[in-house]
Design a protein around this motif. Structure first.
Motif, PDB file in Angstrom:
ATOM      1  N   LEU A 134      -6.200   5.768  -1.503  1.00 33.60           N
ATOM      2  CA  LEU A 134      -4.890   5.380  -1.006  1.00 33.60           C
ATOM      3  C   LEU A 134      -4.396   6.396   0.021  1.00 33.60           C
ATOM      4  O   LEU A 134      -4.748   7.574  -0.022  1.00 33.60           O
ATOM      5  CB  LEU A 134      -3.880   5.310  -2.153  1.00 33.60           C
ATOM      6  N   GLN A 135      -3.589   5.908   0.934  1.00 32.59           N
ATOM      7  CA  GLN A 135      -3.013   6.816   1.912  1.00 32.59           C
ATOM      8  C   GLN A 135      -2.088   7.805   1.220  1.00 32.59           C
ATOM      9  O   GLN A 135      -1.664   7.617   0.079  1.00 32.59           O
ATOM     10  CB  GLN A 135      -2.236   6.011   2.952  1.00 32.59           C
ATOM     11  N   ALA A 136      -1.778   8.892   1.892  1.00 35.42           N
ATOM     12  CA  ALA A 136      -0.881   9.897   1.335  1.00 35.42           C
ATOM     13  C   ALA A 136       0.510   9.315   1.141  1.00 35.42           C
ATOM     14  O   ALA A 136       0.908   8.364   1.823  1.00 35.42           O
ATOM     15  CB  ALA A 136      -0.826  11.100   2.267  1.00 35.42           C
ATOM     16  N   ILE A 137       1.254   9.877   0.205  1.00 38.65           N
ATOM     17  CA  ILE A 137       2.613   9.411  -0.044  1.00 38.65           C
ATOM     18  C   ILE A 137       3.475   9.687   1.184  1.00 38.65           C
ATOM     19  O   ILE A 137       3.487  10.800   1.709  1.00 38.65           O
ATOM     20  CB  ILE A 137       3.213  10.133  -1.259  1.00 38.65           C
ATOM     21  N   HIS A 138       4.187   8.688   1.634  1.00 36.85           N
ATOM     22  CA  HIS A 138       5.064   8.900   2.783  1.00 36.85           C
ATOM     23  C   HIS A 138       6.189   9.845   2.368  1.00 36.85           C
ATOM     24  O   HIS A 138       6.756   9.722   1.282  1.00 36.85           O
ATOM     25  CB  HIS A 138       5.642   7.572   3.268  1.00 36.85           C
ATOM     26  N   THR A 167       0.827  -1.209   0.000  1.00 38.20           N
ATOM     27  CA  THR A 167       0.000   0.000   0.000  1.00 38.20           C
ATOM     28  C   THR A 167       0.860   1.257   0.000  1.00 38.20           C
ATOM     29  O   THR A 167       0.600   2.208  -0.743  1.00 38.20           O
ATOM     30  CB  THR A 167      -0.935   0.002   1.226  1.00 38.20           C
ATOM     31  N   GLU A 168       1.910   1.266   0.826  1.00 36.83           N
ATOM     32  CA  GLU A 168       2.793   2.430   0.867  1.00 36.83           C
ATOM     33  C   GLU A 168       3.508   2.624  -0.465  1.00 36.83           C
ATOM     34  O   GLU A 168       3.664   3.746  -0.947  1.00 36.83           O
ATOM     35  CB  GLU A 168       3.816   2.288   1.996  1.00 36.83           C
ATOM     36  N   MET A 169       3.941   1.520  -1.069  1.00 32.79           N
ATOM     37  CA  MET A 169       4.687   1.636  -2.316  1.00 32.79           C
ATOM     38  C   MET A 169       3.785   2.097  -3.456  1.00 32.79           C
ATOM     39  O   MET A 169       4.174   2.935  -4.277  1.00 32.79           O
ATOM     40  CB  MET A 169       5.347   0.304  -2.659  1.00 32.79           C
ATOM     41  N   ASP A 218       3.323   8.533 -14.132  1.00 30.23           N
ATOM     42  CA  ASP A 218       3.804   7.853 -15.345  1.00 30.23           C
ATOM     43  C   ASP A 218       4.292   6.433 -15.061  1.00 30.23           C
ATOM     44  O   ASP A 218       4.968   5.828 -15.883  1.00 30.23           O
ATOM     45  CB  ASP A 218       4.918   8.661 -16.014  1.00 30.23           C
ATOM     46  N   TYR A 219       3.961   5.905 -13.877  1.00 30.79           N
ATOM     47  CA  TYR A 219       4.279   4.532 -13.464  1.00 30.79           C
ATOM     48  C   TYR A 219       5.749   4.345 -13.090  1.00 30.79           C
ATOM     49  O   TYR A 219       6.208   3.215 -12.946  1.00 30.79           O
ATOM     50  CB  TYR A 219       3.860   3.509 -14.526  1.00 30.79           C
ATOM     51  N   SER A 220       6.481   5.427 -12.910  1.00 33.25           N
ATOM     52  CA  SER A 220       7.814   5.346 -12.334  1.00 33.25           C
ATOM     53  C   SER A 220       7.695   5.502 -10.824  1.00 33.25           C
ATOM     54  O   SER A 220       6.613   5.778 -10.289  1.00 33.25           O
ATOM     55  CB  SER A 220       8.726   6.428 -12.917  1.00 33.25           C
ATOM     56  N   PHE A 221       8.821   5.340 -10.141  1.00 31.66           N
ATOM     57  CA  PHE A 221       8.850   5.479  -8.686  1.00 31.66           C
ATOM     58  C   PHE A 221      10.004   6.389  -8.293  1.00 31.66           C
ATOM     59  O   PHE A 221      11.071   6.367  -8.902  1.00 31.66           O
ATOM     60  CB  PHE A 221       9.037   4.114  -8.013  1.00 31.66           C
ATOM     61  N   GLY A 222       9.784   7.178  -7.238  1.00 28.86           N
ATOM     62  CA  GLY A 222      10.844   7.990  -6.678  1.00 28.86           C
ATOM     63  C   GLY A 222      10.994   9.329  -7.359  1.00 28.86           C
ATOM     64  O   GLY A 222      10.305   9.650  -8.336  1.00 28.86           O
TER      65      GLY A 222
END
Length: 604
Positions: A574-578, A433-435, A442-446
């Protein structure tokens, strides 16, 4: 011929047509591929022609010097003057919305039960096509995540004169490459997409899924070859190491030749297990495995050949081995309560131990990320786990690594620790869920080391059971980062920190900060005040791309069932982005999230 002249020369009864400016297309690829794209005769000379025209009644070429359209195989043709009622007449109201002669690709048509549609594309010097299409309404965007497979991105749109003007960006080199990989067998799907006003039906979805699978396989194999070459070079040159970058003005230096090879060996293991693995992959794997075995100390490893063995470095190298004895040997770093020390230490010189001083005292406690890696290795080796789920759950909210400069690398370690544990379903869901909340649009991360972060996230999703359309969408995004040699961008996976002497006068610290700021020339600040202490942070760059390319290859090889549509989470609350995932630089993440918990003694 001009586009407007061609439209006046095509008969009104055509169901659809799309034309291409050959001079623009020929700048993107060679003529043999251009002929293949439009199914033209292999020996035809393209120089005399201005445009290739595909229609519902065959294909034609427009003369570059006179008003003449010809069928490419027979050579027979006609002049626009022979047409009494043309497509230009039929689509007069839609054509008025665009400057048609400025287009490099232009299409129009009508297919029942849909209203007429028009497409206008201009190609820029970088090979991107700016497309505008006239639809009757905004498309649903269902399955639009798959448009990445052919280099297309939807940019939104607006209503104008009772039409919806949809805007797309087409990365044409990718679009053409996708066509090459499919032998241009689905070129008609492009037309169908626009004739259906941008709505993707089951036929188009299937075609895009096939295009995605072929492109991912191609890139994966290129990455495997790059890893094999890097591994072979590393075995022959021990100086092919990572780069340690201490705070400026101190010079950078090569350090860390062993740890990257654990990831490389892991990728080569997966590559060798595939049915169509190339012979050189197996040779590279065997040589690398032997090289690492030769550079072990008592069955474990250091960061650099001949240096101090540590639990963290050994666990990272063991990513490439299935070696129960080596995993069992990691028990010398156990604290007896479920945690693992990153290394052993002593206040006096002692073999196999780090010499302790005030600057590195915070290293001398259990490390959450290392503990996760060890637990994962134990499970994979079929050994009893010594770290309880309660231990992992207690550290989840503040999870970090003493030497890990990327939050997704910590998540990678945790995902390994809980992947095979039937009792860890709740923790797996929390991590997933966090991730997912941290995934970019655009489906990237970070926000930094984007390719590396995205590859790590893909591996985590796969281990956490999220292996449907979400995973495939992230894999497609990852393709954007591969270079012509199959390598992925340099990343900075690791860091180390040393506390500055608390007895240094403040004026000296301020002088050090000023000197560092000047010497760093606008780069991120590597001297940070954390928990009331000043720390110098050294970053370890994967200079040659061994880790980033290996991890990306593994991510592209992750098992995926893309037909399983699991993107419904995007509409959920969804929870907020950490905040750990929103840091824009390594040192910001280190100072705010990785290092504070070790200075507080959270994992002691």
């Amino acid at each position: 011929m001009l586009v407007s002249e061609i439209l006046n020369g095509l008969p009104k009864f055509l169901e659809w047509m799309v034309l291409f400016d050959l001079s623009a297309v020929r700048q993107l690829t060679d003529d043999a591929i251009v002929r293949g794209m439009y199914h033209l005769p292999e020996d035809i000379d393209l120089d005399p022609y201005s445009h290739a025209i595909l229609t519902s009644h065959g294909r034609f070429l427009a003369s570059g010097t006179r008003q003449w359209l010809s069928e490419p195989n027979s050579g027979k043709g006609w002049s626009p003057k022979m047409i009494k009622s043309s497509l230009a007449d039929r689509f007069e109201s839609q054509l008025a919305l665009f400057e048609v002669d400025e287009s490099h690709c232009f299409g129009l048509g009508e297919q029942s039960p849909f209203a007429p549609v028009l497409l206008h594309v201009k190609i820029d010097a970088d090979g991107y096509g700016a497309a505008r299409a006239i639809f009757d309404r905004e498309p649903t965007q269902k399955h639009y995540e798959l448009l990445q497979a052919v280099g297309v991105k939807f940019l939104g749109g607006e209503t104008q004169d009772n039409y919806y003007i949809a805007r797309f960006r087409n990365r044409l080199p990718v679009h053409i490459h996708a066509g090459i990989l499919s032998h241009f067998s689905r070129t008609g799907h492009c037309n169908l997409f626009f004739l259906q006003h941008g709505n993707i039906d089951s036929l188009l979805e299937e075609g895009l899924l096939k295009a995605a699978a072929v492109r991912i396989k191609f890139a994966k194999n290129r990455a495997y070859q790059a890893v094999a070459q890097l591994a072979t070079a590393a075995c022959q040159d021990s100086d092919l190491a990572m780069t340690c970058q201490p705070p400026a003005p101190a010079p950078s230096f090569s350090y860390g030749n062993l740890v990257p090879l654990g990831f490389a060996l892991q990728a080569l293991n997966v590559a060798t297990a595939e049915e169509d693995a190339a012979d050189n992959i197996a040779d590279a794997r065997q040589n690398l495995s032997q090289f690492l075995a030769d550079n072990s100390q008592d069955g474990l490893w250091a960061f650099q050949t001949g240096r101090l063995i540590t639990a963290t470095d050994s666990a990272l190298v063991l990513q490439g081995f299935t070696d129960p004895a080596a995993v069992q040997a990691l028990e010398i770093f156990a604290d007896g309560r479920g945690g693992y020390y990153p290394q052993l230490w002593s206040e006096r010189e002692e073999a196999g131990k780090m010499l302790l001083d005030a600057s590195c005292r915070h290293w001398c406690q259990t490390d959450y990320a290392t503990t996760c890696l060890v637990r994962g290795l134990q499970q994979r080796a079929g050994l009893p786990t010594t770290t309880s789920l309660a231990y992992l759950e207690a550290g989840f909210a503040q999870r970090s690594g003493l030497y890990f400069a990327n939050p997704y690398l910590v998540d990678y370690a945790l995902a390994q620790a809980i992947e095979l544990d039937p009792a860890a379903a709740s923790l797996r869901q929390q991590l997933l869920t966090e991730m997912l909340a941290s995934m970019n649009a655009d489906y990237s991360f970070g926000t930094y080391d984007l390719a590396f972060s995205t590859a790590l996230a893909i591996l985590c999703l796969a281990r956490l059971g999220c292996n449907g359309r979400t995973l495939r969408s992230a894999q497609l995004r990852l393709l954007d980062f591969i270079d012509s040699e199959g390598k992925f961008p340099t990343a900075t996976p690791f860091y180390s920190s040393l506390r500055l002497d608390a007895n240094i006068p403040m004026k000296n610290i301020l002088g050090l900060l000023f000197a560092h700021k000047v010497a760093s020339d606008g780069q991120q600040q590597q001297i940070k005040k954390v928990e009331g202490e000043y720390h110098s942070i050294s970053l370890y760059l994967d200079t040659h791309g061994k880790i980033s390319t290996a991890v990306a290859a593994l991510a592209l090889a992750a098992n995926c069932n893309p037909a399983a549509y699991d993107l419904d989470w995007q509409q959920s609350d969804l929870q907020a982005i950490h905040p750990r995932y929103q840091c824009t630089q390594h040192c910001e993440y280190i100072a705010k999230f990785a290092l504070p918990y070790y200075l507080q003694g959270v994992y002691a």
